[in-house]
Write an enzyme that holds these catalytic residues in place. Structure first.
Site: not given
Ligand SMILES: Cc1cc2nc3c(=O)[nH]c(=O)nc-3n(C[C@H](O)[C@H](O)[C@H](O)COP(=O)(O)O)c2cc1C
Ligand SMILES: Cc1cc2nc3c(=O)[nH]c(=O)nc-3n(C[C@H](O)[C@H](O)[C@H](O)COP(=O)(O)OP(=O)(O)OC[C@H]3O[C@@H](n4cnc5c(N)ncnc54)[C@H](O)[C@@H]3O)c2cc1C
Ligand SMILES: Cc1cc2nc3c(=O)[nH]c(=O)nc-3n(C[C@H](O)[C@H](O)[C@H](O)COP(=O)(O)OP(=O)(O)OC[C@H]3O[C@@H](n4cnc5c(N)ncnc54)[C@H](O)[C@@H]3O)c2cc1C
Ligand SMILES: Cc1cc2nc3c(=O)[nH]c(=O)nc-3n(C[C@H](O)[C@H](O)[C@H](O)COP(=O)(O)O)c2cc1C
Ligand code: FES
Ligand code: FES
Lengths: 310, 280, 310, 280
Positions: A132, A47, A71
């Site tokens: 961010c 994370k 989220n």
């Molecule tokens: C609950 C949650 C928390 C996330 N936290 C981060 C994070 O801290 N840093 C980051 O680069 N991406 C974060 N993401 C984005 C994911 O790493 C990813 O890029 C995005 O969710 C798309 O992939 P997915 O559809 O497989 O979830 C977060 C996504 C979710 C759902």
């Protein structure tokens, strides 16, 4: 027949398989280790960690949407020092390969984070999350600003030296993702992570206000897969030699295969882990099977295969 | 944390029966020998909507009671489900014989006293579900078990006849007086405490109810274990959506995950007035 | 108790109900009239019409995606003259209110289209679809270029005069939709239509190539609703007096209500019509019921209600 | 166009039966009196995946046969469904008694000769489905009906025994020779034409087959009505995804919608070599 080669490289970093957790969707790894051995996947992407401990945003922090979710966690975390003291040793001790995701509030903070990582043994790569808000520029997200994202990567690159590969994670919420990619590649990125979540909002029809305490949130899950495929395809077409760690809505080997064909050398699984704790492993097994059944001898042969003859 | 979810498994469970009870559905699922690791307070996470579902997240439900016949490898788990939104309604519509994708067991369990004690169990709405399984365990340890259940109206009280066997007393409160006494579950607690009948309180129900009980328990310095309910995306500690402000042992407030640091938490440590806000 | 007032206005145009078809999702209206009387809804928004007849893109033109779909029609159509000769008279004869959507290949073409519309009686409004490639600027989509979108609207405004209201339809594929909105409002837009589809791609895992003949396509349907709500919320917050025609993934009254709370004065139903020919009518009835059950006396009271106390 | 879909209704249909036949499922649906407006060649569009489905588009299926008892208000429709992807597999899994959301009838129908004629019906795979309904109608008009069915292998031939009653002759071809003659449906057409047995050709099946038949029919100047199959998002003419290049009466090529200008089209007008390309 030669044995099937499932390994991948992201810049100078080598991984036995191309399946990764997605940052923020596996916490620091421990929790998932109850479900499968972390060393069985390519790497754990942790994370995004910031300099200081952060409580994150108030709740509600999530809303389910059709084939997706929003989220708004607000980068809750213990801060880099505690993270390096507790989480990294635990992961390495359990033979997990680790990609550390970092996030900063301003350009300097990223460099400070990079300095702290420089001396840490055993990290496979750093993922620079530039989705961010830049507190020094009206909260404008770094990844939406070519100049700011370039500066962040430049700072990290200089600080880290050439040892640890740098992946830069881009936001799809931009007019031209290829332009942003060009900037961070020029600034020294070894690879790109595509895509972060898409900005969205859900309004709670009972309270008749935005459902999330943070109002807007990031959309993830299968709903956004077509956007991820498009972004990966566009960026791979523009920079075929730059490795891409793809993510966005992958929940099966078929989905991962789509991202690989578009140009991803590795695939992160995020939201799918929420509905299936074994998702990364399942996707990994299915992808291997699909690649072999299609007659590929290695993962690498399939990367960007959808671009052939063009 | 390291031991949390150590026994969790993703399994396919068969619906043994699905009965409507008041406004709830009582679902009996065959989960095989996994049942042996389920403790009162644990919850399960179920996929909803079928194979092509646009509902991508699991839904969380407290385990109400379990039973197993180890000789036959059979283990059943009972859930009490309120048809709320699309996911829970889908679940309530599943017929006998249907297959469900379930991750079980999850989260913390109620702590069981090592010595026989006088336990007060308080449930609101479907929050009574896990208390019946808990009552059986407490009873078997020689505890005295008093139970207070409450809801807005009679049809939202879940109190099965079999369940009553494990309790020494059962009081029911409804806000409209349609069953039991007109009033709230918190009404009788102070006098029970005064009479010296309460060594430990267990509770499960709406957050406002848990907060009110904590208030009373704190004042009387009685241990209060409550099962909280926060909106959860993953249920396994990886997403950080389900956090609550909780006081650490060193006095600091941290945003803890209610899925793996809970659902059972020490009521005196939860910062009830700050739920939904951010720890400073 | 006063009677419930379901009417809405988009700039100077008045409509008895706030439900509309979405451009390109109702053809020219005729086909849907087999399912319900067109005069029962707010208005028919016609498929974007261009100057000349166009065959559109080769097939496959669509791919289903999780809770959504991609399309790549390429603005197939008969050209404005045939359209004005055949389709408009038919619609007016059937007492439908009509919003004509126009699209051009360059700034001038939009003005020419506006000139042709100027003398047509009975049109309620013009929707200017600027999500098309500008052939004079490397095919860059107008809506992604603040300067080009401003020029288009400026040209249409000057040509149309003040009689027919102009709605400008924006693309969500931009870094800052508020900035684009500001430009077209300055140039004379009476209202905004939000949102057009999101650029996406599906790769066919059998052929291992992009599934659509046009490679990329526009993502629509419930999957994108959170993005639509966010865009409407942001733009309404920045320009509370500018009416918004909202669209994106609406398939029920509940969904339409979400867009209204975010700031939409009207709601277009697109993709939902593909799965339910009666979708516009169904959403209309459901929205009316929800508004009344929540105690609103009029639609207008609910527009932007999620922004209260801020 | 104005008359197309004039009788279309969105209805809830009940699954009367679901039988596996070779690689297909034969679904019998009760659609009530709507059945009266269904003509051979029409298709239906069915919602798939259930209430919370992430599959948002309807799936199109040709109506195979209909029957009704107007006295009882009962009308049934038969579909032959190949389990292909998620949607059709879901449909094939629907049990007796299940409710389906169906829009019916849609599109153009096969034109029926006003005078008795010699009709050749050619079907590929599940493309034979609508031909049996067609054969019944032709037969009732006094036509001679010869049928040729083909597929890659025996289990993909759909030829129910009841259906054979309405045809004067039935020939079967498979590419692997596992049923009927080894070969393609197009093999016997030229000699049948030469023998003067063919006044009109009706066909339904894969696009390549329809193109090959058109080639033969054009050369012999025989009317060829074919039911095409293009990927459809809406099925009702509003989305423009299902287009085919077709020659107009004035000799120009236009991209026509196969859902409302079809599925039954004049084979001689379809520009088969340009399908998937854009009309210039
Ligand atoms: C609950 C949650 C928390 C996330 N936290 C981060 C994070 O801290 N840093 C980051 O680069 N991406 C974060 N993401 C984005 C994911 O790493 C990813 O890029 C995005 O969710 C798309 O992939 P997915 O559809 O497989 O979830 C977060 C996504 C979710 C759902
Ligand atoms: C630990 C725990 C134990 C629970 N035990 C029970 C039980 O025994 N019986 C019972 O009927 N319900 C129980 N719930 C609540 C149950 O999870 C929700 O009612 C259910 O998730 C609602 O889903 P839905 O699709 O019907 O509603 P929707 O509102 O459509 O759900 C949308 C999203 O919000 C989430 N959500 C909505 N309401 C809640 C809620 N109250 N708690 C958590 N997430 C929510 C859903 O999981 C889903 O992701 C429990 C919740 C938790 C966290
Ligand atoms: C007029 C018409 C009549 C048809 N009649 C029959 C029939 O009698 N029996 C039968 O088994 N099948 C028939 N089909 C094909 C049937 O519609 C497809 O097999 C089905 O849509 C596939 O859906 P899926 O979810 O299983 O596959 P997926 O590949 O997952 O579908 C994805 C998307 O592509 C579309 N699609 C995929 N294949 C086709 C196709 N071949 N034709 C049209 N759309 C497609 C689907 O509708 C869906 O939107 C007919 C198609 C048309 C257009
Ligand atoms: C098949 C199809 C064709 C479309 N054609 C147009 C068009 O011609 N002009 C336009 O402005 N938008 C067009 N759109 C976009 C829709 O009007 C709408 O903005 C978008 O689909 C989001 O709404 P929805 O999710 O309700 O479909 C089209 C969308 C689809 C699916
Ligand atoms: S629900 Fe994901 S961390 Fe608790
Ligand atoms: S399927 Fe939509 S126009 Fe034919």
């Amino acid at each position: 027949m030669p044995e099937f080669d499932f390994s991948t490289t992201l810049g100078p970093a080598w991984f036995p398989t191309p399946l990764f957790t997605a940052s923020g969707c596996a916490s620091s790894g421990k929790e998932l280790s109850q479900f499968f051995p972390l060393r069985d996947i390519g790497a754990v992407v942790t994370k995004s960690i910031m300099l200081k401990a952060r409580p994150g945003r108030p709740t509600p922090r999530m809303a389910e949407t059709p084939s997706g979710m929003l989220n708004s966690i607000g980068l809750q975390g213990p801060g880099i020092d505690t993270f390096l003291a507790n989480d990294i040793p635990w992961l390495l001790q359990h033979n997990a390969r680790v990609i550390v995701s970092i996030a900063g509030e301003n350009v300097d903070e990223y460099a400070v984070l990079a300095r702290k990582l420089r001396s840490v043994e055993g990290i496979s790569a750093v993922e620079v999350n530039i989705s961010c808000p830049n507190v020094e520029n009206r909260g404008l997200v770094f990844a939406c600003d070519p100049q700011a994202s370039r500066l962040v990567v430049d700072g990290v690159r200089r600080t880290l030296g050439g040892d640890i590969p740098i992946l830069v994670k881009l936001s799809p919420d931009v007019t031209d993702i290829v332009e942003i990619a060009r900037g961070v590649i020029d600034a020294g990125a070894d690879g790109l992570s595509l895509i972060n979540t898409i900005l969205g909002m859900v309004i709670n029809v009972d309270t008749m206000r935005p459902h999330l305490a943070g109002k807007t949130g990031g959309l993830s899950g299968p709903a956004i897969r077509p956007v991820a495929v498009r972004a990966i395809y566009q960026v791979h077409q523009a920079f075929p030699k730059i490795p891409i760690l793809g993510m966005g809505g992958v929940r099966s080997g078929r989905d991962a295969f789509e991202l690989v064909l578009a140009g991803a050398s590795g695939v992160s699984v995020g939201t799918a882990t929420f509905s299936n704790p074994m998702a990364v492993i399942d996707v990994q097994n299915q992808l291997r099977e699909i690649l072999m059944s299609k007659g590929f001898n290695s993962l690498k042969e399939a990367v960007g295969f959808a671009h052939r003859d063009e | 944390m390291s031991s949390i979810n150590r026994h969790s498994k993703q399994i396919t469970a068969t619906v043994v029966s699905n009965k409507r009870i008041g406004q709830y559905h009582q679902l009996l699922l065959n989960i095989g020998h996994v049942v042996e690791n389920a403790r009162p307070g644990n919850f399960v996470a179920i996929s909803v909507g079928g194979e092509n579902s646009g509902l991508i997240l699991r839904r969380a439900f407290a385990i109400s009671r379990v039973s197993h016949r180890s000789d036959k490898g059979d283990g059943t788990m009972e859930l009490i489900v309120a048809p709320h939104g699309s996911g829970s309604k889908w679940l309530c519509s599943q017929p006998e014989g249907a297959s469900l994708d379930v991750v079980v067991p999850l989260g913390t369990a109620f702590g069981i006293p090592t010595e026989p004690a006088q336990a007060l169990l308080i449930g609101g709405g479907y929050g009574s579900a896990p208390l019946f399984g808990l009552a059986e365990v407490l009873k078997s340890k020689g505890c005295r078990v008093d139970m207070i259940l409450g809801a807005s109206t009679a049809s939202k009280i879940y109190a099965p006849i079999e369940g009553k066997r494990s309790v020494n007393s059962l009081k029911i409160y409804t806000e409209d007086g349609s069953a039991g006494t007109l009033g709230k579950v918190t009404d009788p607690i102070p006098s029970l405490i005064e009479e010296g009948l309460v060594d430990v309180i267990y509770s499960c129900g709406p957050m406002a109810m848990l907060a009110a009980i904590s208030h009373i328990a704190n004042a009387a310095d009685i241990v209060h274990q409550c099962a909280v309910e926060e909106s959860m995306a993953c249920g396994i500690g990886v997403c950080m959506t389900c956090v609550l402000p909780v006081e650490n042992s060193d006095g600091q407030i941290a945003m803890l995950r209610s899925c793996i640091d809970g659902p059972v938490m020490d009521g005196s440590r939860v910062q009830w007035n700050q739920v939904g806000k951010v720890a400073k």
